[in-house]
Scaffold this motif. Structure first.
Motif, PDB file in Angstrom:
ATOM      1  N   ASP A  54       0.853  -1.185   0.000  1.00  6.65           N
ATOM      2  CA  ASP A  54       0.000   0.000   0.000  1.00  6.65           C
ATOM      3  C   ASP A  54       0.893   1.240   0.000  1.00  6.65           C
ATOM      4  OD1 ASP A  54      -2.113   1.763   0.261  1.00  6.65           O
ATOM      5  OD2 ASP A  54      -2.314   1.467   2.420  1.00  6.65           O
ATOM      6  N   VAL A  55       0.501   2.260  -0.723  1.00  7.23           N
ATOM      7  CA  VAL A  55       1.364   3.437  -0.831  1.00  7.23           C
ATOM      8  C   VAL A  55       1.266   4.344   0.398  1.00  7.23           C
ATOM      9  CG1 VAL A  55      -0.248   4.986  -2.012  1.00  7.23           C
ATOM     10  CG2 VAL A  55       2.206   5.135  -2.477  1.00  7.23           C
ATOM     11  N   HIS A  56       0.112   4.374   1.063  1.00  9.51           N
ATOM     12  CA  HIS A  56      -0.085   5.237   2.220  1.00  9.51           C
ATOM     13  C   HIS A  56      -0.153   4.386   3.475  1.00  9.51           C
ATOM     14  CE1 HIS A  56      -0.605   8.759  -0.211  1.00  9.51           C
ATOM     15  NE2 HIS A  56      -1.690   8.307  -0.787  1.00  9.51           N
ATOM     16  N   MET A  57       0.933   4.372   4.253  1.00 10.18           N
ATOM     17  CA  MET A  57       0.985   3.568   5.467  1.00 10.18           C
ATOM     18  C   MET A  57       1.681   4.315   6.582  1.00 10.18           C
ATOM     19  SD  MET A  57       2.004  -0.234   4.146  1.00 10.18           S
ATOM     20  CE  MET A  57       3.479   0.382   3.302  1.00 10.18           C
ATOM     21  N   PRO A  58       1.408   3.927   7.834  1.00 14.17           N
ATOM     22  CA  PRO A  58       2.141   4.527   8.954  1.00 14.17           C
ATOM     23  C   PRO A  58       3.616   4.123   8.911  1.00 14.17           C
ATOM     24  CG  PRO A  58       0.148   3.372   9.708  1.00 14.17           C
ATOM     25  CD  PRO A  58       0.369   2.990   8.270  1.00 14.17           C
ATOM     26  N   ARG A  59       4.459   4.980   9.478  1.00 16.35           N
ATOM     27  CA  ARG A  59       5.878   4.735   9.720  1.00 16.35           C
ATOM     28  C   ARG A  59       6.735   4.781   8.456  1.00 16.35           C
ATOM     29  NH1 ARG A  59       6.356  -0.442  13.418  1.00 16.35           N
ATOM     30  NH2 ARG A  59       8.412   0.419  13.893  1.00 16.35           N
ATOM     31  N   LEU A  60       6.371   4.058   7.416  1.00 19.62           N
ATOM     32  CA  LEU A  60       7.071   4.146   6.130  1.00 19.62           C
ATOM     33  C   LEU A  60       6.034   4.148   5.015  1.00 19.62           C
ATOM     34  CD1 LEU A  60      10.142   1.697   6.008  1.00 19.62           C
ATOM     35  CD2 LEU A  60      10.189   4.182   5.997  1.00 19.62           C
ATOM     36  N   THR A  61       6.142   5.088   4.080  1.00 16.00           N
ATOM     37  CA  THR A  61       5.228   5.077   2.933  1.00 16.00           C
ATOM     38  C   THR A  61       5.670   4.012   1.931  1.00 16.00           C
ATOM     39  OG1 THR A  61       6.505   6.647   1.613  1.00 16.00           O
ATOM     40  CG2 THR A  61       4.920   7.566   3.196  1.00 16.00           C
ATOM     41  N   GLY A  62       4.815   3.738   0.974  1.00 19.14           N
ATOM     42  CA  GLY A  62       5.172   2.780  -0.071  1.00 19.14           C
ATOM     43  C   GLY A  62       6.380   3.222  -0.863  1.00 19.14           C
ATOM     44  N   ILE A  63       6.522   4.525  -1.094  1.00 24.76           N
ATOM     45  CA  ILE A  63       7.679   5.039  -1.823  1.00 24.76           C
ATOM     46  C   ILE A  63       8.955   4.803  -1.025  1.00 24.76           C
ATOM     47  CG2 ILE A  63       8.849   7.132  -2.614  1.00 24.76           C
ATOM     48  CD1 ILE A  63       6.269   8.216  -3.573  1.00 24.76           C
ATOM     49  N   GLU A  64       8.899   5.118   0.277  1.00 28.59           N
ATOM     50  CA  GLU A  64      10.079   4.916   1.124  1.00 28.59           C
ATOM     51  C   GLU A  64      10.471   3.444   1.167  1.00 28.59           C
ATOM     52  OE1 GLU A  64       9.989   7.711   4.838  1.00 28.59           O
ATOM     53  OE2 GLU A  64       7.934   7.275   4.253  1.00 28.59           O
ATOM     54  N   LEU A  65       9.478   2.574   1.358  1.00 20.13           N
ATOM     55  CA  LEU A  65       9.761   1.138   1.418  1.00 20.13           C
ATOM     56  C   LEU A  65      10.364   0.650   0.108  1.00 20.13           C
ATOM     57  CD1 LEU A  65       7.504  -1.619   2.934  1.00 20.13           C
ATOM     58  CD2 LEU A  65       8.550  -1.928   0.697  1.00 20.13           C
ATOM     59  N   THR A  66       9.770   1.074  -1.003  1.00 18.96           N
ATOM     60  CA  THR A  66      10.266   0.666  -2.317  1.00 18.96           C
ATOM     61  C   THR A  66      11.711   1.109  -2.528  1.00 18.96           C
ATOM     62  OG1 THR A  66       8.040   0.790  -3.272  1.00 18.96           O
ATOM     63  CG2 THR A  66       9.891   0.859  -4.808  1.00 18.96           C
ATOM     64  N   ASP A  67      11.991   2.345  -2.153  1.00 13.78           N
ATOM     65  CA  ASP A  67      13.345   2.866  -2.341  1.00 13.78           C
ATOM     66  C   ASP A  67      14.352   2.123  -1.465  1.00 13.78           C
ATOM     67  OD1 ASP A  67      15.140   4.812  -3.530  1.00 13.78           O
ATOM     68  OD2 ASP A  67      15.272   5.705  -1.544  1.00 13.78           O
ATOM     69  N   ARG A  68      13.959   1.769  -0.258  1.00  6.20           N
ATOM     70  CA  ARG A  68      14.876   1.038   0.625  1.00  6.20           C
ATOM     71  C   ARG A  68      15.136  -0.375   0.123  1.00  6.20           C
ATOM     72  NH1 ARG A  68      14.141   2.586   6.979  1.00  6.20           N
ATOM     73  NH2 ARG A  68      13.659   4.786   6.710  1.00  6.20           N
ATOM     74  N   VAL A  69      14.104  -1.013  -0.403  1.00  6.46           N
ATOM     75  CA  VAL A  69      14.297  -2.354  -0.978  1.00  6.46           C
ATOM     76  C   VAL A  69      15.276  -2.280  -2.144  1.00  6.46           C
ATOM     77  CG1 VAL A  69      13.160  -4.190  -2.313  1.00  6.46           C
ATOM     78  CG2 VAL A  69      12.083  -3.309  -0.237  1.00  6.46           C
ATOM     79  N   ARG A  70      15.127  -1.255  -2.981  1.00  4.93           N
ATOM     80  CA  ARG A  70      16.018  -1.084  -4.127  1.00  4.93           C
ATOM     81  C   ARG A  70      17.453  -0.820  -3.676  1.00  4.93           C
ATOM     82  NH1 ARG A  70      18.094   3.215  -6.361  1.00  4.93           N
ATOM     83  NH2 ARG A  70      16.763   4.607  -5.130  1.00  4.93           N
ATOM     84  N   ARG A  71      17.618   0.109  -2.719  1.00  8.01           N
ATOM     85  CA  ARG A  71      18.958   0.462  -2.269  1.00  8.01           C
ATOM     86  C   ARG A  71      19.644  -0.674  -1.511  1.00  8.01           C
ATOM     87  NH1 ARG A  71      18.887   4.124   1.410  1.00  8.01           N
ATOM     88  NH2 ARG A  71      16.694   4.682   1.561  1.00  8.01           N
ATOM     89  N   SER A  72      18.835  -1.557  -0.924  1.00  9.04           N
ATOM     90  CA  SER A  72      19.383  -2.724  -0.221  1.00  9.04           C
ATOM     91  C   SER A  72      19.714  -3.862  -1.179  1.00  9.04           C
ATOM     92  CB  SER A  72      18.388  -3.221   0.837  1.00  9.04           C
ATOM     93  OG  SER A  72      18.148  -2.237   1.813  1.00  9.04           O
ATOM     94  N   LYS A  73      19.417  -3.638  -2.464  1.00 13.02           N
ATOM     95  CA  LYS A  73      19.679  -4.638  -3.510  1.00 13.02           C
ATOM     96  C   LYS A  73      18.967  -5.970  -3.233  1.00 13.02           C
ATOM     97  CE  LYS A  73      24.226  -2.654  -4.690  1.00 13.02           C
ATOM     98  NZ  LYS A  73      23.545  -1.570  -5.375  1.00 13.02           N
ATOM     99  N   LEU A  74      17.764  -5.884  -2.675  1.00 11.59           N
ATOM    100  CA  LEU A  74      16.949  -7.078  -2.458  1.00 11.59           C
ATOM    101  C   LEU A  74      16.283  -7.462  -3.768  1.00 11.59           C
ATOM    102  CD1 LEU A  74      15.303  -6.042   0.938  1.00 11.59           C
ATOM    103  CD2 LEU A  74      17.131  -7.720   0.596  1.00 11.59           C
ATOM    104  N   ALA A  75      16.083  -8.741  -3.970  1.00 12.41           N
ATOM    105  CA  ALA A  75      15.523  -9.226  -5.234  1.00 12.41           C
ATOM    106  C   ALA A  75      14.006  -9.076  -5.311  1.00 12.41           C
ATOM    107  CB  ALA A  75      15.896 -10.695  -5.434  1.00 12.41           C
ATOM    108  N   THR A  76      13.373  -8.803  -4.197  1.00  8.65           N
ATOM    109  CA  THR A  76      11.912  -8.671  -4.161  1.00  8.65           C
ATOM    110  C   THR A  76      11.436  -7.551  -5.075  1.00  8.65           C
ATOM    111  OG1 THR A  76      11.817  -9.479  -1.880  1.00  8.65           O
ATOM    112  CG2 THR A  76       9.916  -8.241  -2.684  1.00  8.65           C
ATOM    113  N   ARG A  77      10.420  -7.839  -5.854  1.00  9.63           N
ATOM    114  CA  ARG A  77       9.833  -6.838  -6.749  1.00  9.63           C
ATOM    115  C   ARG A  77       8.567  -6.277  -6.104  1.00  9.63           C
ATOM    116  NH1 ARG A  77      11.692 -11.054 -10.136  1.00  9.63           N
ATOM    117  NH2 ARG A  77      13.374 -10.338 -11.507  1.00  9.63           N
ATOM    118  N   ILE A  78       8.420  -4.971  -6.167  1.00 14.22           N
ATOM    119  CA  ILE A  78       7.320  -4.289  -5.492  1.00 14.22           C
ATOM    120  C   ILE A  78       6.193  -3.960  -6.459  1.00 14.22           C
ATOM    121  CG2 ILE A  78       6.651  -2.307  -4.082  1.00 14.22           C
ATOM    122  CD1 ILE A  78       8.719  -4.090  -2.723  1.00 14.22           C
TER     123      ILE A  78
END
Length: 218
Positions: A54-78
């Motif tokens: 979900d894009v609108h969430m408490p603590r971390l938005t969907g954009i923030e989460l997506t960017d962190r997954v990318r920067r962490s080089k995780l293979a999970t696709r969002i």
């Protein structure tokens, strides 16, 4: 087997997604989270193929989460899910590293198709979003001031709009307070605002912030 996690602060939404996907051959739900921080921890722990976020969430938005997954080089696709379908918003999400974008009003068949397509390494945009993005490119017009921000400036902007203080932002992004202050100055200048309340209003106007997050700055 396509392993999927669900990250949404609405339990009924997660239940609906789970009911749709759990009965599909070759798809397994391996975890659920009710906010962005829990979702990021879940993704790091289970390393699923796809995360529905979900894009609108408490603590971390969907954009923030997506960017962190990318920067962490995780293979999970969002795959981002939201009620917002305006062109500027999905464009920023795709730039942040999302592999797919769906509105929550999509049909069950489209949800399943998006999960399978993204798991194969392809992007998926719902037809209405794809059309809006294409028209925006053809027009050559920048319709959202947030398009002018870098990924890091966008991170800081969203956190400021949510009412977070500078020290908290610095801690979350693992940056110095001075660096965060520099990003704040730059993004305020680019967006033409001079305080967090005006920033929150602008973010809400362009679909970057929902009413719950906006209320924190009021």
């Amino acid at each position: 087997m396509i392993e999927v996690v669900l990250v949404d602060d609405h339990e009924l939404v997660r239940t609906g997604f789970r009911m749709i996907l759990a009965g599909q051959p070759g798809i397994e739900i391996v975890g659920e989270a009710a906010d962005g921080e829990e979702g990021l921890a879940l993704i790091r722990r289970t390393k699923p193929d796809v995360a529905l976020v979900d894009v609108h969430m408490p603590r971390l938005t969907g954009i923030e989460l997506t960017d962190r997954v990318r920067r962490s080089k995780l293979a999970t696709r969002i795959v981002i899910l939201t009620v917002v379908n305006e062109a500027p918003f999905p464009k920023r999400l795709i730039e942040a590293g999302a592999s797919g974008y769906l509105t929550k009003g999509c049909a069950a068949e489209e949800l399943v198709r998006a999960v399978r397509q993204v798991a194969e390494g392809r992007r998926y945009l719902s037809p209405d979003v794809a059309e809006a993005l294409a028209l925006g490119v053809l027009d050559g017009n920048r319709v959202s001031p947030f398009d002018a921000l870098s990924a890091r400036e966008l991170d800081v902007a969203l956190m400021l709009a949510q009412g977070r203080d500078m020290q908290n932002i610095a801690s979350l992004l693992k940056l110095s307070a001075k660096t965060v202050a520099t990003y704040k100055y730059r993004l305020f200048e680019k967006l033409g605002v001079d305080n967090a309340v005006a920033l929150a209003d602008l973010a809400h106007m362009h679909g970057m912030l929902d009413n719950r997050a906006r209320a924190l700055t009021g």
